[in-house]
Scaffold this motif. Structure first.
Motif, short mmCIF file in Angstrom:
data_model
loop_
_atom_site.label_atom_id
_atom_site.label_comp_id
_atom_site.label_asym_id
_atom_site.label_seq_id
_atom_site.Cartn_x
_atom_site.Cartn_y
_atom_site.Cartn_z
N VAL A 154 32.22 52.49 5.29
CA VAL A 154 31.20 53.32 5.98
C VAL A 154 29.88 52.57 5.88
O VAL A 154 29.08 52.60 6.76
CB VAL A 154 30.99 54.78 5.40
N GLU A 155 29.77 51.86 4.70
CA GLU A 155 28.35 51.06 4.59
C GLU A 155 28.38 49.87 5.48
O GLU A 155 27.34 49.25 5.53
CB GLU A 155 28.28 50.80 2.93
N ASN A 156 29.56 49.22 5.92
CA ASN A 156 29.32 48.26 7.09
C ASN A 156 29.68 48.85 8.49
O ASN A 156 29.91 47.96 9.49
CB ASN A 156 30.57 47.36 6.77
N ALA A 157 29.36 50.10 8.73
CA ALA A 157 29.55 50.69 10.03
C ALA A 157 28.31 51.30 10.47
O ALA A 157 27.64 51.75 9.65
CB ALA A 157 30.81 51.82 10.05
N PRO A 158 28.10 51.16 11.86
CA PRO A 158 26.75 51.99 12.48
C PRO A 158 26.87 53.32 11.99
O PRO A 158 28.05 54.00 11.93
CB PRO A 158 26.97 51.62 13.83
N LEU A 159 25.65 53.89 11.69
CA LEU A 159 25.53 55.45 11.14
C LEU A 159 26.21 56.06 12.17
O LEU A 159 26.84 57.08 11.74
CB LEU A 159 23.99 55.47 10.93
N HIS A 160 26.02 55.97 13.41
CA HIS A 160 26.47 56.94 14.47
C HIS A 160 28.14 56.81 14.47
O HIS A 160 28.59 57.81 15.30
CB HIS A 160 25.81 56.88 15.71
N LEU A 161 28.70 55.80 13.82
CA LEU A 161 30.24 55.68 14.33
C LEU A 161 30.81 55.75 12.85
O LEU A 161 32.14 55.47 12.87
CB LEU A 161 30.48 54.32 14.90
N ARG A 162 30.19 56.05 11.90
CA ARG A 162 30.70 56.18 10.47
C ARG A 162 32.18 57.05 10.50
O ARG A 162 32.93 56.87 10.02
CB ARG A 162 29.94 56.73 9.42
N ALA A 163 32.09 57.97 11.15
CA ALA A 163 33.31 59.12 11.13
C ALA A 163 34.51 58.54 11.61
O ALA A 163 35.60 58.70 11.16
CB ALA A 163 32.72 60.37 11.92
N ARG A 164 34.20 57.50 12.60
CA ARG A 164 35.36 56.80 13.49
C ARG A 164 35.83 55.90 12.39
O ARG A 164 37.20 55.85 12.35
CB ARG A 164 34.75 56.31 14.71
N TYR A 165 34.95 55.05 11.79
CA TYR A 165 35.39 54.00 10.84
C TYR A 165 36.05 54.71 9.62
O TYR A 165 36.97 54.02 9.10
CB TYR A 165 34.49 53.07 10.81
N ALA A 166 35.35 55.75 8.89
CA ALA A 166 35.88 56.60 7.71
C ALA A 166 37.35 56.81 7.93
O ALA A 166 38.22 57.00 6.88
CB ALA A 166 35.05 57.31 7.41
#
Length: 443
Positions: A154-166
């Protein structure tokens, strides 16, 4: 400006320039590690239901032997909060990447040693004692693995896409299930029951060692979290992460635990307990239950991806809320189909139950990492997730006991799944108002 607002501002600055390419690379590396983590961990789950109750715990009462085996399974999960504290503190002080290398090595080595462990018939009481010890060590390392991998992603993902990457590291769970159940499934086809009980079950555990080499190579190539680097550069690294987390975020720990409980505990109920119940009470073949676990895990991958997409669009907390409600609705029909004796319905039942509880599981990483500031995130997420894991570890044991007291009827297990589902749904309702305020991050 409060300390938490300063930290949130630093996190926002650190994630502003993150690219999709970098996020994909880190998510893929984390996925490989979590897949190995859950492969190793779920091997124990399957073996607890199929092998350990025979090879390491001797009793004329099959239910008592199963309960002893599931208790060993639970002991490992009871060790997870301690591991979460140890490795969470390290991750918040020296960095996420370094700790993740330690945890993945520990998990792989312990799993290989379980595959080499002599049975009760060979060395007596020392066999279950050593099995418990190895399980505790495995639990300690797992306690720091998931929370670190999720935090790094999550700390390496853009804030608005955190749910997708998490949601991506969560796919390691069904992959691990497919590999572990698939390993046992193949062993039951290749070997006779006698040879499987003698040595065939050990092969999937020993395969963890070469898989470990691959995982370490991939993990070593990951970059450190830009958020943690920002904290280091600004001198804001927390000196006492454990004390600060307990002092400032104890409510968040409870809500995070509840948010994660269905995805972990419900899964163990539908897999570990149902495998034992199907084989020992309903008289199903081992291969049918392992096949059901694999099919459910394969469908779960799609459910996790969908859950991540829903979290990005509507907010992860809403996915946990409505996913928990959906799981409660399907619990009784799923168990009714499971005990029907029809192989197709058995597989459908396991798949349906796992798919619905996987929606909250997909969103749990986003919600948990959003509950804690960056300075104590590894520690806080580790505490919350591993508290859920500790409680979940005893769910197969409790289900076995309750079902036995109800004359081997399935309804207590179904009631447990309903309770877990609604408890997690409540956490999804409460979580947004207790989370860190990060612009662009949809709770």
């Amino acid at each position: 400006m409060s300390e938490q607002n300063i930290t949130a501002s630093a996190e926002l600055n650190a994630t502003t320039e993150l690219s999709i390419k970098d996020a994909n690379k880190v998510a893929a590396g984390a996925l490989i590690g979590t897949a190995l983590e859950w492969y190793d961990f779920f091997l124990f789950s399957a073996a607890a239901a199929l092998v350990f109750n025979v090879q390491y715990f001797t009793s004329e009462n099959a239910t008592a032997a199963a309960m002893a085996s599931f208790a060993t399974f639970g002991v490992g999960l009871a060790a997870r909060p301690i591991g979460g504290l140890i490795f969470g503190r390290m991750g918040d002080k020296i960095g996420r990447r370094k700790v993740l290398l330690i945890t993945i090595i520990g998990i792989g080595v312990v799993t290989g040693l379980i595959g080499l462990l002599p049975t009760y018939a060979a060395i007596g009481f020392a066999a279950p004692a050593l099995l418990v010890l190895l399980r505790i060590l495995q639990g300690l390392f797992v306690g720091g693995e998931w929370s670190g991998a999720m935090t790094l992603v999550v700390e390496n993902a853009p804030l608005h896409l955190r749910a997708r990457y998490a949601a991506i590291p969560q796919i390691g769970s069904p992959i691990g299930t497919i590999l572990s159940s698939g390993g046992f499934f193949i062993m039951t086809l290749v070997f006779s029951q006698e040879n499987f009980n003698s040595f065939g079950w050990r092969i999937p555990f020993l395969i963890a060692l070469p898989l470990l080499v691959v995982a370490v190579y991939l993990r070593s190539r990951l970059e450190e979290s830009p958020v943690f680097r920002q904290l280091e550069e600004s001198g804001e690294v927390e000196k006492s992460p454990i004390r600060t987390t307990f002092r400032d975020s104890w409510k968040q720990i409870i809500i995070g635990m509840a948010a994660a409980l269905l995805g972990v505990g419900g899964f163990y109920l539908v897999t570990a307990f149902c495998v034992w119940y199907g084989v020992n009470v309903l008289g199903y073949d081992d291969s049918l239950l392992l096949l059901g676990s694999m099919v459910a895990a394969a469908v779960e991958i799609g459910a996790l991806i969908w859950g991540g997409a829903l979290g990005t669009k509507y907010g992860a907390s809403k996915v946990i809320l409505w996913g928990g409600v959906a799981s409660a609705i399907v619990a009784v029909p799923a168990f009714f189909m499971f005990e029907s004796g029809n192989p197709v319905l058995v597989v459908i039942a396991m798949t349906l139950a796992v798919s619905t509880l996987s929606l909250p599981y997909a969103a749990s990483g986003t919600v948990l990492t959003g509950l804690f500031p960056a300075t104590t995130r590894y520690t806080g997420v580790g505490m919350a997730q591993n508290a859920a894991g500790m409680l979940s570890g005893f769910i197969p044991l409790l289900a076995t006991s309750f079902v036995a007291s109800a004359g081997d009827h399935w309804w207590p297990a179904a009631a447990m799944l309903v309770f877990l589902s609604l408890f997690t749904a409540f956490a999804g309702y409460v979580a947004p108002r207790m989370s860190v305020d990060l612009p662009g991050f949809k709770h």
